[in-house]
Design an enzyme around this catalytic site. Structure first.
Site, PDB file in Angstrom:
ATOM      1  N   THR A  85     -18.502   5.050  -9.401  1.00  0.00           N
ATOM      2  CA  THR A  85     -17.066   5.246  -9.615  1.00  0.00           C
ATOM      3  C   THR A  85     -16.541   3.978 -10.295  1.00  0.00           C
ATOM      4  O   THR A  85     -15.848   3.172  -9.675  1.00  0.00           O
ATOM      5  CB  THR A  85     -16.328   5.477  -8.275  1.00  0.00           C
ATOM      6  OG1 THR A  85     -16.741   4.467  -7.345  1.00  0.00           O
ATOM      7  CG2 THR A  85     -16.613   6.841  -7.705  1.00  0.00           C
ATOM      8  N   LEU A 150     -24.255  -0.834   2.369  1.00  0.00           N
ATOM      9  CA  LEU A 150     -25.390  -1.684   2.005  1.00  0.00           C
ATOM     10  C   LEU A 150     -24.957  -2.779   1.033  1.00  0.00           C
ATOM     11  O   LEU A 150     -24.091  -2.571   0.195  1.00  0.00           O
ATOM     12  CB  LEU A 150     -26.527  -0.863   1.397  1.00  0.00           C
ATOM     13  CG  LEU A 150     -26.342  -0.165   0.049  1.00  0.00           C
ATOM     14  CD1 LEU A 150     -26.525  -1.107  -1.131  1.00  0.00           C
ATOM     15  CD2 LEU A 150     -27.310   0.977  -0.070  1.00  0.00           C
ATOM     16  N   LEU A 250     -17.442 -16.614   4.239  1.00  0.00           N
ATOM     17  CA  LEU A 250     -16.545 -17.779   4.326  1.00  0.00           C
ATOM     18  C   LEU A 250     -17.175 -18.969   3.620  1.00  0.00           C
ATOM     19  O   LEU A 250     -16.870 -20.111   3.930  1.00  0.00           O
ATOM     20  CB  LEU A 250     -16.301 -18.151   5.800  1.00  0.00           C
ATOM     21  CG  LEU A 250     -15.096 -17.526   6.481  1.00  0.00           C
ATOM     22  CD1 LEU A 250     -14.842 -18.209   7.815  1.00  0.00           C
ATOM     23  CD2 LEU A 250     -13.836 -17.586   5.622  1.00  0.00           C
ATOM     24  N   GLY A 253     -16.995 -21.498  -2.908  1.00  0.00           N
ATOM     25  CA  GLY A 253     -17.887 -21.704  -4.054  1.00  0.00           C
ATOM     26  C   GLY A 253     -17.287 -21.149  -5.324  1.00  0.00           C
ATOM     27  O   GLY A 253     -16.085 -21.253  -5.556  1.00  0.00           O
ATOM     28  N   CYS A 260     -18.960  -4.444  -6.864  1.00  0.00           N
ATOM     29  CA  CYS A 260     -18.164  -3.836  -5.784  1.00  0.00           C
ATOM     30  C   CYS A 260     -16.920  -4.626  -5.405  1.00  0.00           C
ATOM     31  O   CYS A 260     -15.809  -4.113  -5.537  1.00  0.00           O
ATOM     32  CB  CYS A 260     -19.056  -3.627  -4.573  1.00  0.00           C
ATOM     33  SG  CYS A 260     -20.514  -2.656  -4.966  1.00  0.00           S
ATOM     34  N   ARG A 329     -23.300  -7.783 -13.038  1.00  0.00           N
ATOM     35  CA  ARG A 329     -21.939  -7.262 -13.200  1.00  0.00           C
ATOM     36  C   ARG A 329     -20.931  -8.263 -12.608  1.00  0.00           C
ATOM     37  O   ARG A 329     -21.083  -8.711 -11.489  1.00  0.00           O
ATOM     38  CB  ARG A 329     -21.789  -5.907 -12.499  1.00  0.00           C
ATOM     39  CG  ARG A 329     -22.457  -4.778 -13.257  1.00  0.00           C
ATOM     40  CD  ARG A 329     -22.362  -3.473 -12.491  1.00  0.00           C
ATOM     41  NE  ARG A 329     -23.117  -3.521 -11.255  1.00  0.00           N
ATOM     42  CZ  ARG A 329     -23.060  -2.580 -10.308  1.00  0.00           C
ATOM     43  NH1 ARG A 329     -22.277  -1.533 -10.458  1.00  0.00           N
ATOM     44  NH2 ARG A 329     -23.790  -2.684  -9.208  1.00  0.00           N
TER      45      ARG A 329
END
Ligand code: UGA
Length: 434
Positions: A85, A150, A250, A253, A260, A329
């Site tokens: 999606t 996952l 947490l 960086g 996602c 990505r």
């Protein structure tokens, strides 16, 4: 049970192979015939630990079939939709078109009583719309939503040993059918929670947006640490030991990337905006902005360290958005590389599995090893916490660079080791960002 899985990308292939390993007869359906060929000949397009072995053994023992023909779904009693999606356009919400067409291709082969189960990440309302589509075209089949949690790099383990299972269902029969699918996992004591369709959709989107919010939150705290003299890493660790907060996501960086967290946070902002929840929309938009600006700050700091831009060379270690995956990505390290290249620097990027990235600036040089990337470098940036970078030899690398400055944006190196070998080691927490 006979099960079909439609869409064999990073989610679907893991799901199909995992269900086969649980003892189901699985048919995986993928319209991309090139991908089908690669799965069948064992040359997977993706790097995911444990997946190649799982797929190979399922194909060998005949529990998994992989085809491009939707008709092979006929006879399965549960059909999982695992297509992507993607974002329609930047900040414009999700494209549910692949889900709609996957459902359309499946309908002619459904039989009365079949259960169609969406697993893709979608905004609330998508499942109800797909259920209406299914009701029109195949009134005796039912739709459920069963989100997947996952993470890349641990996808096989996360699928076979989830923290809990969520069933967004409209009937007891649908829940019972999903119990049959997941019985071996339920037998290990895993809980399953029954919700309505919208809750199952929202909990997935909210989880990713919450993880993104934690990362942007800690990155803003890291900035405050830099201005106040506090130790950002220790602050993050202490926050994480408060059980109400929890330690995961947490790590300050370079910020988050991947297919996602960035997309889902922007998608939730878009959904909120269209639902008229303007404060919620602004909140999630701000999380996204903080994430993008974070790498800009680091790029500016790097540029400021170089006496002369022209001819200066930067080594970036890690191209994937995180370790144990080849996924680039929205990779923060590649975004950082683009900023540095635009500023006139020469950038070499090393990654143990990524050889090139689609959409990357052609001036970005990809190499395999850290040693190659660091040759003659004026600054070295560790951008992805690949385990091999922990074992680099600072003494041996010292004579190969032009300047022994290393910025560990994932604080995955042993700082003492590097400092003892005469390197100017910086984790990003002591960077003065402004
Ligand atoms: C994420 C979620 O963690 C999964 O639960 C979800 O199922 C998945 O998205 C999905 O929707 O498919 P993933 O994108 O594989 O999984 O990666 P994460 O491990 O969550 O990391 C995301 C990004 O955040 C990475 O770029 C990582 O380097 C960064 N990160 C993570 C930080 O910057 N700091 C941290 O403390 C943790």
């Amino acid at each position: 049970m006979r099960v079909s899985v439609i869409g064999l990308g990073r989610l679907g292939l893991v799901h199909a192979a995992a269900l086969a390993s649980l003892g189901h007869r699985v048919v995986g359906i993928e319209t991309n015939t090139e991908r089908v060929g690669k799965i069948l000949d064992g040359t997977l397009e993706i790097h995911e630990p444990g997946l190649a072995d799982l797929v190979r053994s399922a194909l060998t023992d005949g529990t998994l079939d992989v085809t491009s023909q939707p008709s092979t779904a006929m006879g399965a009693r549960v059909h999982f939709l695992t297509v992507g999606t993607p974002e329609l356009a930047f900040h414009e919400g999700f494209n549910a078109g692949y889900l709609e067409s996957a459902l359309r291709s499946l309908v002619p082969f459904l039989q009365p009583g079949d259960l169609v189960v969406g697993k893709s990440t979608v905004p609330p309302g998508t499942a109800v719309a797909l259920a209406a589509q299914l009701h029109r075209e195949s009134p005796d089949a039912e739709l459920a939503w069963n989100p997947e949690f996952l993470a890349e790099g641990t996808a096989v383990r996360d699928t076979l040993a989830p923290q809990r299972l969520i069933y967004g269902v409209s009937s007891q029969e649908a829940a019972g059918r999903l119990d049959e699918v997941y019985q071996p996992i339920l037998d290990t004591g895993t809980h399953r929670v029954i919700t309505d369709l919208a809750t199952a959709e929202l909990v997935k989107l909210a989880t990713n947006a919450f993880l993104a919010t934690k990362i942007s939150f800690i990155n803003t705290i890291a900035q405050l640490a830099a201005t106040s003299g506090a130790d950002a890493l220790q602050t993050a660790q202490l926050l994480g030991t408060d059980t109400r907060i929890g330690a995961s996501h947490l790590n300050p960086g370079l910020g988050y990337g991947g297919g996602c967290l960035p997309k889902d946070t922007r998608g939730l902002a878009y959904y909120a905006q269209h639902a008229g929840a303007m404060e919620a929309a602004q909140f999630f938009a701000q999380v996204d902005i903080i994430n993008t600006v974070q790498r800009q700050h680091i790029a500016e700091w790097v540029i400021a360290q170089l006496l002369e831009r022209q001819g200066s060379q930067v080594a970036i270690l890690g191209a994937s958005f995180k370790a144990d995956t080849d996924d680039t990505r929205e990779s923060p390290s590649i975004a950082l590389a683009h900023v540095l290249i635009s500023a006139g620097l020469r950038v070499r990027i090393a990654d143990p599995v990524v050889v090139a990235s689609c959409g990357a600036d052609s001036r970005l040089e990809f190499v395999r090893t850290a040693e190659e990337a660091m040759r003659e470098a004026d600054v070295t940036l560790v951008a992805t916490a690949w385990p091999e970078y922990r074992h680099l030899n600072p003494e041996a690398l010292l004579p190969t660079v032009r300047r022994p400055l290393i910025v560990d944006t994932r604080h995955c190196l042993d700082s003492e080791n590097w400092r003892n070998a005469s390197w100017d080691y910086r984790s990003m927490f002591n960077l003065p960002l402004h």
